[in-house]
Design a protein around this motif. Structure first.
Motif, PDB file in Angstrom:
ATOM      1  N   SER A   4       0.833  -1.206   0.000  1.00 43.22           N
ATOM      2  CA  SER A   4       0.000   0.000   0.000  1.00 43.22           C
ATOM      3  C   SER A   4       0.861   1.247   0.000  1.00 43.22           C
ATOM      4  O   SER A   4       1.997   1.241   0.489  1.00 43.22           O
ATOM      5  CB  SER A   4      -0.905   0.025   1.243  1.00 43.22           C
ATOM      6  OG  SER A   4      -1.787  -1.067   1.266  1.00 43.22           O
ATOM      7  N   ARG A  63       0.087   5.744   0.297  1.00 41.69           N
ATOM      8  CA  ARG A  63      -0.851   6.846   0.331  1.00 41.69           C
ATOM      9  C   ARG A  63      -0.189   8.080  -0.260  1.00 41.69           C
ATOM     10  O   ARG A  63       0.830   8.548   0.243  1.00 41.69           O
ATOM     11  CB  ARG A  63      -1.336   7.152   1.749  1.00 41.69           C
ATOM     12  CG  ARG A  63      -2.467   8.181   1.747  1.00 41.69           C
ATOM     13  CD  ARG A  63      -3.011   8.486   3.124  1.00 41.69           C
ATOM     14  NE  ARG A  63      -2.148   9.375   3.878  1.00 41.69           N
ATOM     15  CZ  ARG A  63      -2.553  10.083   4.925  1.00 41.69           C
ATOM     16  NH1 ARG A  63      -3.829  10.008   5.330  1.00 41.69           N
ATOM     17  NH2 ARG A  63      -1.706  10.865   5.583  1.00 41.69           N
ATOM     18  N   TYR A 117     -14.713   7.053  -9.252  1.00 30.78           N
ATOM     19  CA  TYR A 117     -13.538   6.368  -9.770  1.00 30.78           C
ATOM     20  C   TYR A 117     -13.803   5.981 -11.221  1.00 30.78           C
ATOM     21  O   TYR A 117     -14.807   5.350 -11.522  1.00 30.78           O
ATOM     22  CB  TYR A 117     -13.200   5.151  -8.917  1.00 30.78           C
ATOM     23  CG  TYR A 117     -12.954   5.531  -7.475  1.00 30.78           C
ATOM     24  CD1 TYR A 117     -13.998   5.551  -6.568  1.00 30.78           C
ATOM     25  CD2 TYR A 117     -11.697   5.921  -7.050  1.00 30.78           C
ATOM     26  CE1 TYR A 117     -13.789   5.949  -5.257  1.00 30.78           C
ATOM     27  CE2 TYR A 117     -11.474   6.319  -5.743  1.00 30.78           C
ATOM     28  CZ  TYR A 117     -12.535   6.327  -4.857  1.00 30.78           C
ATOM     29  OH  TYR A 117     -12.331   6.732  -3.567  1.00 30.78           O
ATOM     30  N   VAL A 129      -9.111   0.010 -10.485  1.00 27.83           N
ATOM     31  CA  VAL A 129      -8.735   0.510  -9.163  1.00 27.83           C
ATOM     32  C   VAL A 129      -9.891   0.500  -8.183  1.00 27.83           C
ATOM     33  O   VAL A 129      -9.694   0.710  -6.984  1.00 27.83           O
ATOM     34  CB  VAL A 129      -8.159   1.945  -9.248  1.00 27.83           C
ATOM     35  CG1 VAL A 129      -7.022   2.011 -10.270  1.00 27.83           C
ATOM     36  CG2 VAL A 129      -9.228   2.977  -9.538  1.00 27.83           C
ATOM     37  N   ARG A 171      -9.818  -0.863  -4.562  1.00 23.44           N
ATOM     38  CA  ARG A 171      -8.428  -0.859  -4.079  1.00 23.44           C
ATOM     39  C   ARG A 171      -7.950   0.558  -3.748  1.00 23.44           C
ATOM     40  O   ARG A 171      -7.145   0.737  -2.837  1.00 23.44           O
ATOM     41  CB  ARG A 171      -7.498  -1.464  -5.132  1.00 23.44           C
ATOM     42  CG  ARG A 171      -7.791  -2.906  -5.466  1.00 23.44           C
ATOM     43  CD  ARG A 171      -6.682  -3.501  -6.334  1.00 23.44           C
ATOM     44  NE  ARG A 171      -6.548  -2.806  -7.624  1.00 23.44           N
ATOM     45  CZ  ARG A 171      -5.413  -2.220  -8.027  1.00 23.44           C
ATOM     46  NH1 ARG A 171      -4.335  -2.231  -7.256  1.00 23.44           N
ATOM     47  NH2 ARG A 171      -5.367  -1.625  -9.219  1.00 23.44           N
ATOM     48  N   PHE A 172      -8.421   1.534  -4.505  1.00 24.41           N
ATOM     49  CA  PHE A 172      -7.992   2.924  -4.310  1.00 24.41           C
ATOM     50  C   PHE A 172      -9.118   3.717  -3.659  1.00 24.41           C
ATOM     51  O   PHE A 172     -10.297   3.516  -3.967  1.00 24.41           O
ATOM     52  CB  PHE A 172      -7.653   3.577  -5.644  1.00 24.41           C
ATOM     53  CG  PHE A 172      -6.382   3.087  -6.285  1.00 24.41           C
ATOM     54  CD1 PHE A 172      -5.710   1.972  -5.837  1.00 24.41           C
ATOM     55  CD2 PHE A 172      -5.847   3.780  -7.373  1.00 24.41           C
ATOM     56  CE1 PHE A 172      -4.542   1.535  -6.438  1.00 24.41           C
ATOM     57  CE2 PHE A 172      -4.677   3.360  -7.978  1.00 24.41           C
ATOM     58  CZ  PHE A 172      -4.033   2.224  -7.511  1.00 24.41           C
ATOM     59  N   MET A 230      -3.845   3.808  -1.822  1.00 29.86           N
ATOM     60  CA  MET A 230      -3.748   2.728  -2.792  1.00 29.86           C
ATOM     61  C   MET A 230      -3.379   1.438  -2.071  1.00 29.86           C
ATOM     62  O   MET A 230      -2.308   1.355  -1.462  1.00 29.86           O
ATOM     63  CB  MET A 230      -2.698   3.056  -3.855  1.00 29.86           C
ATOM     64  CG  MET A 230      -2.947   4.379  -4.557  1.00 29.86           C
ATOM     65  SD  MET A 230      -1.764   4.728  -5.871  1.00 29.86           S
ATOM     66  CE  MET A 230      -0.257   4.912  -4.910  1.00 29.86           C
ATOM     67  N   LEU A 290      -1.615  -3.107  -4.274  1.00 31.28           N
ATOM     68  CA  LEU A 290      -1.003  -2.574  -5.484  1.00 31.28           C
ATOM     69  C   LEU A 290      -0.493  -3.680  -6.390  1.00 31.28           C
ATOM     70  O   LEU A 290      -0.043  -4.747  -5.926  1.00 31.28           O
ATOM     71  CB  LEU A 290       0.135  -1.626  -5.121  1.00 31.28           C
ATOM     72  CG  LEU A 290      -0.341  -0.242  -4.674  1.00 31.28           C
ATOM     73  CD1 LEU A 290       0.773   0.500  -3.935  1.00 31.28           C
ATOM     74  CD2 LEU A 290      -0.806   0.574  -5.863  1.00 31.28           C
ATOM     75  N   ASP A 326      -0.002  -0.879 -11.752  1.00 28.14           N
ATOM     76  CA  ASP A 326      -0.280   0.429 -11.162  1.00 28.14           C
ATOM     77  C   ASP A 326       0.931   1.357 -11.235  1.00 28.14           C
ATOM     78  O   ASP A 326       0.832   2.538 -10.886  1.00 28.14           O
ATOM     79  CB  ASP A 326      -0.704   0.288  -9.696  1.00 28.14           C
ATOM     80  CG  ASP A 326      -2.028  -0.447  -9.529  1.00 28.14           C
ATOM     81  OD1 ASP A 326      -2.124  -1.270  -8.596  1.00 28.14           O
ATOM     82  OD2 ASP A 326      -2.954  -0.179 -10.323  1.00 28.14           O
ATOM     83  N   TYR A 353       1.871   9.604 -10.820  1.00 31.09           N
ATOM     84  CA  TYR A 353       0.540  10.004 -10.388  1.00 31.09           C
ATOM     85  C   TYR A 353       0.504  11.518 -10.216  1.00 31.09           C
ATOM     86  O   TYR A 353       1.384  12.108  -9.590  1.00 31.09           O
ATOM     87  CB  TYR A 353       0.166   9.310  -9.085  1.00 31.09           C
ATOM     88  CG  TYR A 353      -0.211   7.866  -9.286  1.00 31.09           C
ATOM     89  CD1 TYR A 353       0.758   6.910  -9.562  1.00 31.09           C
ATOM     90  CD2 TYR A 353      -1.543   7.457  -9.227  1.00 31.09           C
ATOM     91  CE1 TYR A 353       0.413   5.579  -9.773  1.00 31.09           C
ATOM     92  CE2 TYR A 353      -1.900   6.129  -9.431  1.00 31.09           C
ATOM     93  CZ  TYR A 353      -0.905   5.196  -9.712  1.00 31.09           C
ATOM     94  OH  TYR A 353      -1.261   3.877  -9.921  1.00 31.09           O
TER      95      TYR A 353
END
Length: 118
Positions: free
Chosen positions: A16, A18, A58, A63, A66-67, A82, A85, A89, A93
Protein backbone atom coordinates in the motif's frame (compact mmCIF):
# COMPACT_ATOMS: atom_id res chain seq x y z
CA UNK A 1 -4.07 27.09 -6.86
CA UNK A 2 -0.68 25.44 -6.53
CA UNK A 3 -0.49 21.71 -5.98
CA UNK A 4 2.30 19.62 -4.51
CA UNK A 5 2.04 15.85 -4.74
CA UNK A 6 4.06 13.51 -2.57
CA UNK A 7 4.14 9.99 -1.21
CA UNK A 8 5.28 8.01 -4.18
CA UNK A 9 7.94 5.35 -4.00
CA UNK A 10 8.82 1.73 -4.53
CA UNK A 11 6.52 -0.90 -3.11
CA UNK A 12 6.09 -4.63 -3.60
CA UNK A 13 2.99 -6.02 -5.21
CA UNK A 14 0.23 -6.33 -2.66
CA UNK A 15 1.51 -3.40 -0.67
CA UNK A 16 0.00 0.00 0.00
CA UNK A 17 0.89 3.62 -0.49
CA UNK A 18 -0.85 6.85 0.33
CA UNK A 19 -0.29 9.80 -1.93
CA UNK A 20 -0.91 13.31 -0.73
CA UNK A 21 -1.54 16.47 -2.64
CA UNK A 22 -1.20 19.72 -0.74
CA UNK A 23 -2.86 22.77 -2.21
CA UNK A 24 -2.29 26.43 -1.63
CA UNK A 25 -5.07 28.96 -1.57
CA UNK A 26 -8.02 29.70 0.61
CA UNK A 27 -10.61 28.34 -1.82
CA UNK A 28 -9.36 24.74 -1.82
CA UNK A 29 -12.63 23.40 -0.49
CA UNK A 30 -14.51 24.70 -3.50
CA UNK A 31 -12.44 22.76 -6.02
CA UNK A 32 -13.00 19.32 -7.41
CA UNK A 33 -9.75 17.43 -6.93
CA UNK A 34 -8.71 14.70 -9.30
CA UNK A 35 -6.02 12.07 -9.56
CA UNK A 36 -4.51 10.98 -12.85
CA UNK A 37 -1.73 8.61 -13.72
CA UNK A 38 0.57 8.02 -16.63
CA UNK A 39 2.37 4.75 -17.06
CA UNK A 40 5.59 4.55 -19.11
CA UNK A 41 4.78 4.70 -22.79
CA UNK A 42 1.08 5.19 -22.21
CA UNK A 43 -1.33 8.07 -22.23
CA UNK A 44 -2.41 9.74 -19.07
CA UNK A 45 -5.57 8.29 -17.59
CA UNK A 46 -8.08 9.61 -15.13
CA UNK A 47 -8.17 7.68 -11.87
CA UNK A 48 -10.96 9.52 -10.08
CA UNK A 49 -11.98 12.65 -8.29
CA UNK A 50 -13.59 14.03 -5.18
CA UNK A 51 -15.86 17.01 -4.72
CA UNK A 52 -15.96 19.56 -1.93
CA UNK A 53 -18.19 17.43 0.28
CA UNK A 54 -16.06 14.33 0.01
CA UNK A 55 -18.06 12.44 -2.56
CA UNK A 56 -15.65 10.54 -4.79
CA UNK A 57 -15.92 8.80 -8.11
CA UNK A 58 -13.54 6.37 -9.77
CA UNK A 59 -13.05 6.12 -13.48
CA UNK A 60 -10.92 3.01 -13.72
CA UNK A 61 -12.51 -0.35 -13.05
CA UNK A 62 -9.05 -1.66 -12.27
CA UNK A 63 -8.74 0.51 -9.16
CA UNK A 64 -12.25 0.26 -7.79
CA UNK A 65 -12.18 -1.38 -4.40
CA UNK A 66 -8.43 -0.86 -4.08
CA UNK A 67 -7.99 2.92 -4.31
CA UNK A 68 -9.72 5.49 -2.15
CA UNK A 69 -9.72 9.24 -2.66
CA UNK A 70 -10.32 11.47 0.33
CA UNK A 71 -9.74 15.06 1.28
CA UNK A 72 -9.18 17.17 4.34
CA UNK A 73 -10.36 20.68 3.59
CA UNK A 74 -8.92 21.99 6.84
CA UNK A 75 -5.48 20.87 5.70
CA UNK A 76 -5.97 21.76 2.03
CA UNK A 77 -4.96 18.23 1.17
CA UNK A 78 -6.34 15.44 -0.94
CA UNK A 79 -5.23 11.85 -0.61
CA UNK A 80 -5.08 8.76 -2.75
CA UNK A 81 -4.91 5.61 -0.66
CA UNK A 82 -3.75 2.73 -2.79
CA UNK A 83 -4.04 -0.82 -1.50
CA UNK A 84 -3.32 -4.21 -3.01
CA UNK A 85 -1.00 -2.57 -5.48
CA UNK A 86 -0.16 -4.36 -8.71
CA UNK A 87 2.77 -3.91 -11.10
CA UNK A 88 0.35 -2.41 -13.61
CA UNK A 89 -0.28 0.43 -11.16
CA UNK A 90 3.25 1.64 -11.82
CA UNK A 91 2.96 5.20 -13.09
CA UNK A 92 3.54 8.82 -12.35
CA UNK A 93 0.54 10.00 -10.39
CA UNK A 94 -0.70 13.55 -10.71
CA UNK A 95 -3.19 15.52 -8.71
CA UNK A 96 -5.22 18.22 -10.36
CA UNK A 97 -7.90 20.74 -9.50
CA UNK A 98 -10.84 22.23 -11.31
CA UNK A 99 -13.70 24.46 -10.39
CA UNK A 100 -17.16 22.96 -10.17
CA UNK A 101 -18.28 24.84 -13.25
CA UNK A 102 -15.31 23.86 -15.39
CA UNK A 103 -15.00 20.30 -16.65
CA UNK A 104 -11.36 20.72 -17.49
CA UNK A 105 -8.63 20.53 -14.89
CA UNK A 106 -6.71 23.77 -14.94
CA UNK A 107 -4.29 23.21 -12.09
CA UNK A 108 -1.77 20.40 -11.90
CA UNK A 109 0.76 19.10 -9.43
CA UNK A 110 4.20 17.97 -10.51
CA UNK A 111 3.56 14.24 -10.26
CA UNK A 112 4.93 11.57 -7.99
CA UNK A 113 6.29 8.24 -9.18
CA UNK A 114 4.84 4.99 -7.91
CA UNK A 115 6.72 1.82 -8.77
CA UNK A 116 5.23 -1.54 -7.91
CA UNK A 117 7.59 -4.49 -8.12
CA UNK A 118 6.41 -8.03 -8.73
Amino acid sequence: VQLQASGGGLVQAGGSLRLSCAASGRTFSSYVMGWFRQAPGKEREFVGDINWSGSSTYSLDSVKGRFTISRDNAKNTVYLQMNSLKPEDTAVYYCAARSVTNLEYGYWGQGTLVTVSS
